[in-house]
Write a protein that holds these residues in place. Structure first.
Motif, PDB file in Angstrom:
ATOM      1  N   ILE A  50       0.845  -1.204   0.000  1.00 54.07           N
ATOM      2  CA  ILE A  50       0.000   0.000   0.000  1.00 54.07           C
ATOM      3  C   ILE A  50       0.874   1.246   0.000  1.00 54.07           C
ATOM      4  CG2 ILE A  50      -1.653   1.330   1.375  1.00 54.07           C
ATOM      5  CD1 ILE A  50      -2.790  -1.456   2.257  1.00 54.07           C
ATOM      6  N   GLU A  51       1.932   1.232   0.795  1.00 50.91           N
ATOM      7  CA  GLU A  51       2.861   2.363   0.838  1.00 50.91           C
ATOM      8  C   GLU A  51       3.463   2.614  -0.549  1.00 50.91           C
ATOM      9  OE1 GLU A  51       7.067   3.586   3.043  1.00 50.91           O
ATOM     10  OE2 GLU A  51       6.229   1.584   3.314  1.00 50.91           O
TER      11      GLU A  51
ATOM     12  N   SER B 109       0.827   3.931  -3.087  1.00 55.39           N
ATOM     13  CA  SER B 109       0.395   5.297  -2.797  1.00 55.39           C
ATOM     14  C   SER B 109       1.444   6.339  -3.181  1.00 55.39           C
ATOM     15  CB  SER B 109       0.001   5.435  -1.326  1.00 55.39           C
ATOM     16  OG  SER B 109       1.139   5.303  -0.497  1.00 55.39           O
TER      17      SER B 109
ATOM     18  N   TYR C  64      -0.082   6.546  -6.967  1.00 55.29           N
ATOM     19  CA  TYR C  64      -1.525   6.698  -7.176  1.00 55.29           C
ATOM     20  C   TYR C  64      -2.178   7.234  -5.923  1.00 55.29           C
ATOM     21  CZ  TYR C  64      -0.312   3.196 -10.699  1.00 55.29           C
ATOM     22  OH  TYR C  64       0.287   2.518 -11.721  1.00 55.29           O
ATOM     23  N   THR C  65      -3.239   7.997  -6.116  1.00 53.49           N
ATOM     24  CA  THR C  65      -4.079   8.367  -4.985  1.00 53.49           C
ATOM     25  C   THR C  65      -5.009   7.201  -4.721  1.00 53.49           C
ATOM     26  OG1 THR C  65      -4.004  10.696  -5.616  1.00 53.49           O
ATOM     27  CG2 THR C  65      -5.794  10.013  -4.134  1.00 53.49           C
ATOM     28  N   LEU C  66      -4.941   6.642  -3.522  1.00 54.92           N
ATOM     29  CA  LEU C  66      -5.784   5.504  -3.166  1.00 54.92           C
ATOM     30  C   LEU C  66      -7.012   5.998  -2.410  1.00 54.92           C
ATOM     31  CD1 LEU C  66      -3.011   3.014  -1.998  1.00 54.92           C
ATOM     32  CD2 LEU C  66      -4.187   3.085  -4.214  1.00 54.92           C
TER      33      LEU C  66
END
Length: 77
Positions: free
Chosen positions: A14-15, A18, A21-23
């Motif tokens: 996730i890090e 991100s 991309y904007t999650l």
């Protein structure tokens, strides 16, 4: 979901994502394939299913083309 075989843990994935991309809440990150699946090649179709709620996503694999949108561009020094 068994994530014990991942090279990087979910927090690191996730890090990393991100950074590019904007999650948003509800976004999905596909993390790979089951053991024994080889690399994709042009002409393959990747199908991701999340039934019954989200449905199906199909991705047609094609060869990389230099100069196309989204392709890596090098800036002359």
């Amino acid at each position: 979901m068994d994530t014990s075989q991942l090279i990087y843990n979910c927090r690191r994935l996730i890090e990393f994502a991100s950074e590019f991309y904007t999650l948003y809440p509800g976004d999905l990150l596909y993390t790979g394939t089951p053991d024994g699946v080889g690399p994709v090649k042009p002409g393959d179709v990747i199908v991701c299913r999340s039934a019954p709620v989200l449905g199906e996503l199909k991705i047609n694999v094609r060869a990389h083309e230099k100069g196309r949108a989204g392709a890596e561009q090098r800036v002359p020094a």
